[in-house]
Design an enzyme around this catalytic site. Structure first.
Site, PDB file in Angstrom:
ATOM      1  N   PHE A 101       0.797  -1.215   0.000  1.00  0.00           N
ATOM      2  CA  PHE A 101       0.000   0.000   0.000  1.00  0.00           C
ATOM      3  C   PHE A 101       0.831   1.267   0.000  1.00  0.00           C
ATOM      4  O   PHE A 101       0.299   2.352  -0.069  1.00  0.00           O
ATOM      5  CB  PHE A 101      -0.904   0.015   1.224  1.00  0.00           C
ATOM      6  CG  PHE A 101      -1.788  -1.177   1.289  1.00  0.00           C
ATOM      7  CD1 PHE A 101      -2.734  -1.392   0.309  1.00  0.00           C
ATOM      8  CD2 PHE A 101      -1.669  -2.092   2.305  1.00  0.00           C
ATOM      9  CE1 PHE A 101      -3.545  -2.496   0.346  1.00  0.00           C
ATOM     10  CE2 PHE A 101      -2.487  -3.204   2.354  1.00  0.00           C
ATOM     11  CZ  PHE A 101      -3.430  -3.406   1.365  1.00  0.00           C
ATOM     12  N   ASP A 216      -4.478 -10.822   4.418  1.00  0.00           N
ATOM     13  CA  ASP A 216      -3.103 -10.816   3.926  1.00  0.00           C
ATOM     14  C   ASP A 216      -2.146 -11.191   5.052  1.00  0.00           C
ATOM     15  O   ASP A 216      -1.142 -10.525   5.275  1.00  0.00           O
ATOM     16  CB  ASP A 216      -2.756  -9.454   3.327  1.00  0.00           C
ATOM     17  CG  ASP A 216      -1.586  -9.558   2.347  1.00  0.00           C
ATOM     18  OD1 ASP A 216      -1.233 -10.688   1.954  1.00  0.00           O
ATOM     19  OD2 ASP A 216      -1.019  -8.511   1.981  1.00  0.00           O
TER      20      ASP A 216
END
Ligand SMILES: *[C@@H]1O[C@H](CO)[C@@H](O)[C@H](O)[C@H]1NC(C)=O
Ligand SMILES: *[C@@H]1O[C@H](CO)[C@@H](O)[C@H](O)[C@H]1NC(C)=O
Ligand SMILES: *[C@@H]1O[C@H](CO)[C@@H](O)[C@H](O)[C@H]1NC(C)=O
Ligand SMILES: *[C@@H]1O[C@H](CO)[C@@H](O)[C@H](O)[C@H]1NC(C)=O
Length: 407
Positions: A101, A216
């Site tokens: 991210f 994740d």
């Protein structure tokens, strides 16, 4: 006088002396100009509207932030502006790592405490979504979850400021050279870490106000503090960020394939749920146990390529587990517990996997009361046992293939 003059001027320009021709030309010029002016006004009106709604949404974001900060009082994470973020990170000098991210930088606050600042990639979410996520992350509070110290929200510049974890990610500590019969982390520490992650996940799934699914879980996202207490990081962001990576690149390059539950790749295997995190947890703990990747195409013997099946066979036949660095009976028991629990977690059918609460109970409970879990197969059909590693390899391949087809 004047009109006459103009007329004479015009008759000079239009030597044809044909004023009807002139008025036709003038008429069309005026019409064109009129249309242009109308269009122009219309356009201004549209952009004015755009402008208005832009400011309205900005004001809305602003209101949300204010409300959020007010509602949470002293518990709210601090809001930093971008120049403060720059100062905290000394102009983004110390890059700690790169996640899915955004880039993570090390830094320190005015009071001297160290932080990790994650500067988020380009976001397409609205400010409201960002604030909602910050809110849900900041509501979590657990020793096994990385805590959020502050955030930055300035136009498109967004960052999250987390507490700093001096020992970095678990990934650095678990993969061992098999030739050297020592481990970086001893078995009691490994067991403690596995239990801590289970506690953190259980909290996310059950304990906090809104259920959070991580999706994740992998060694890279588990951070360790100075005492090797594990902290789960990197959740709650998936919704916010532009999905640049396709499933295939996620499976391949980031090495995530080993942790993704089969139902995420093939939807017909069952719904995606908290049990998908349980699967990833199991796969990760098996890697901690093995000191190796679960799928290792470079293994000496084909039977060792897929580690879970190799382990399963040993458990089933009650053989020694032959794991690295086991010194005594106590460590052997830790190792066996971790193996049994994670084999339960990686069952293909999500319904057969335990919840994280059950995982915790099993990990803390007595080894004797545990039964050997069923073999974690993808193909549960009545297929006789071919070479299981070949089947698993086929699974990995089919996972990649179905991902390609899905795209
Ligand atoms: C950022 O915040 C600091 C402290 O609150 C303030 O002094 C500074 O003027 C702010 N900078 C900008 C660009 O708003
Ligand atoms: C420094 O400030 C942060 C955020 O305001 C706080 O979480 C932290 O506990 C403080 N550290 C010390 C050493 O006071
Ligand atoms: C963000 O992008 C994704 C895909 O590009 C899209 O599906 C989603 O609706 C976008 N979100 C917003 C808030 O624009
Ligand atoms: C873990 O963190 C502690 C505290 O910062 C440090 O003293 C120790 O060297 C670290 N261990 C490793 C293996 O990096």
């Amino acid at each position: 006088m004047c009109p006459l003059k103009v007329t004479s001027l015009l008759t000079n320009i239009f030597p044809v002396h044909d004023l009807t021709c002139f008025s036709a030309v003038a008429g069309s010029i005026f019409t064109c100009a009129g249309i242009l002016i109308l269009l122009f006004c219309f356009k201004i009106k549209i952009s004015w509207h755009k402008c208005l709604s832009f400011w309205e949404s900005k004001a809305e974001d602003h209101r949300k932030i204010e409300a959020f900060l007010n509602n949470h009082g002293s518990y709210a994470p601090k809001r930093y502006n971008y120049s403060e973020v720059k100062k905290i990170t000394s102009c983004f000098k110390n890059k700690l790592g790169q996640g899915g991210f955004g880039i993570v930088y090390g830094g320190s606050l005015d009071n001297g405490s160290q932080v990790a600042v994650k500067v988020l990639n380009e976001l397409n979410g609205s400010g409201e979504e960002f604030i909602n996520e910050v809110e849900s992350i900041s509501r979590t509070s657990h020793v096994n979850i990385v805590s959020l110290v502050g955030f930055c929200f300035e136009g498109r510049k967004r960052a999250l400021v987390y507490e700093f974890m001096p020992n970095g990610s678990l990934e650095k500590f678990i993969y061992e050279e098999r030739s050297e019969n020592v481990r970086q982390l001893g078995w009691p520490v490994l067991y403690k870490i596995a239990l801590g992650i289970a506690r953190g996940l259980e909290y996310l799934h059950r304990g906090c106000i809104t259920r959070i699914l991580h999706f994740d879980i992998k060694p890279h996202n588990i951070l360790l503090d100075e005492d090797f207490c594990p902290k789960i990081s990197d959740f709650g962001l998936a919704k916010l960020c532009v999905k640049k990576e396709s499933i295939v690149s996620m499976l391949g390059a980031r090495g995530t394939i080993g942790y993704i539950a089969p139902e995420i790749v093939c939807r017909n295997l069952g719904g995606v749920s908290h049990k998908s995190d349980v699967y990833s947890y199991g796969m990760m703990v098996l890697e901690m146990v093995g000191g190796r990747k679960n799928v290792d195409a470079g293994a000496d013997r084909t039977s060792e390529i897929y580690f879970p099946h190799w382990l399963y066979r040993r458990i089933e036949q009650d053989e020694e587990l032959q794991l690295i660095g086991i010194m005594n009976e106590e460590e052997k028991e830790y190792a066996k517990k971790m193996v049994m629990v994670s084999l339960c977690c990686i069952q293909t059918d999500p319904l057969n996997r335990p919840s994280m609460t059950k995982v915790m109970e099993m990990s803390e409970g007595n080894l004797d009361s545990m039964q050997i879990p069923p073999k974690p197969y993808l193909y549960t059909s009545s297929r006789t046992e071919v070479d299981s590693s070949a089947v698993e390899l086929a699974y990995s391949l089919s996972a990649v293939l179905s991902a390609v087809i899905l795209l």
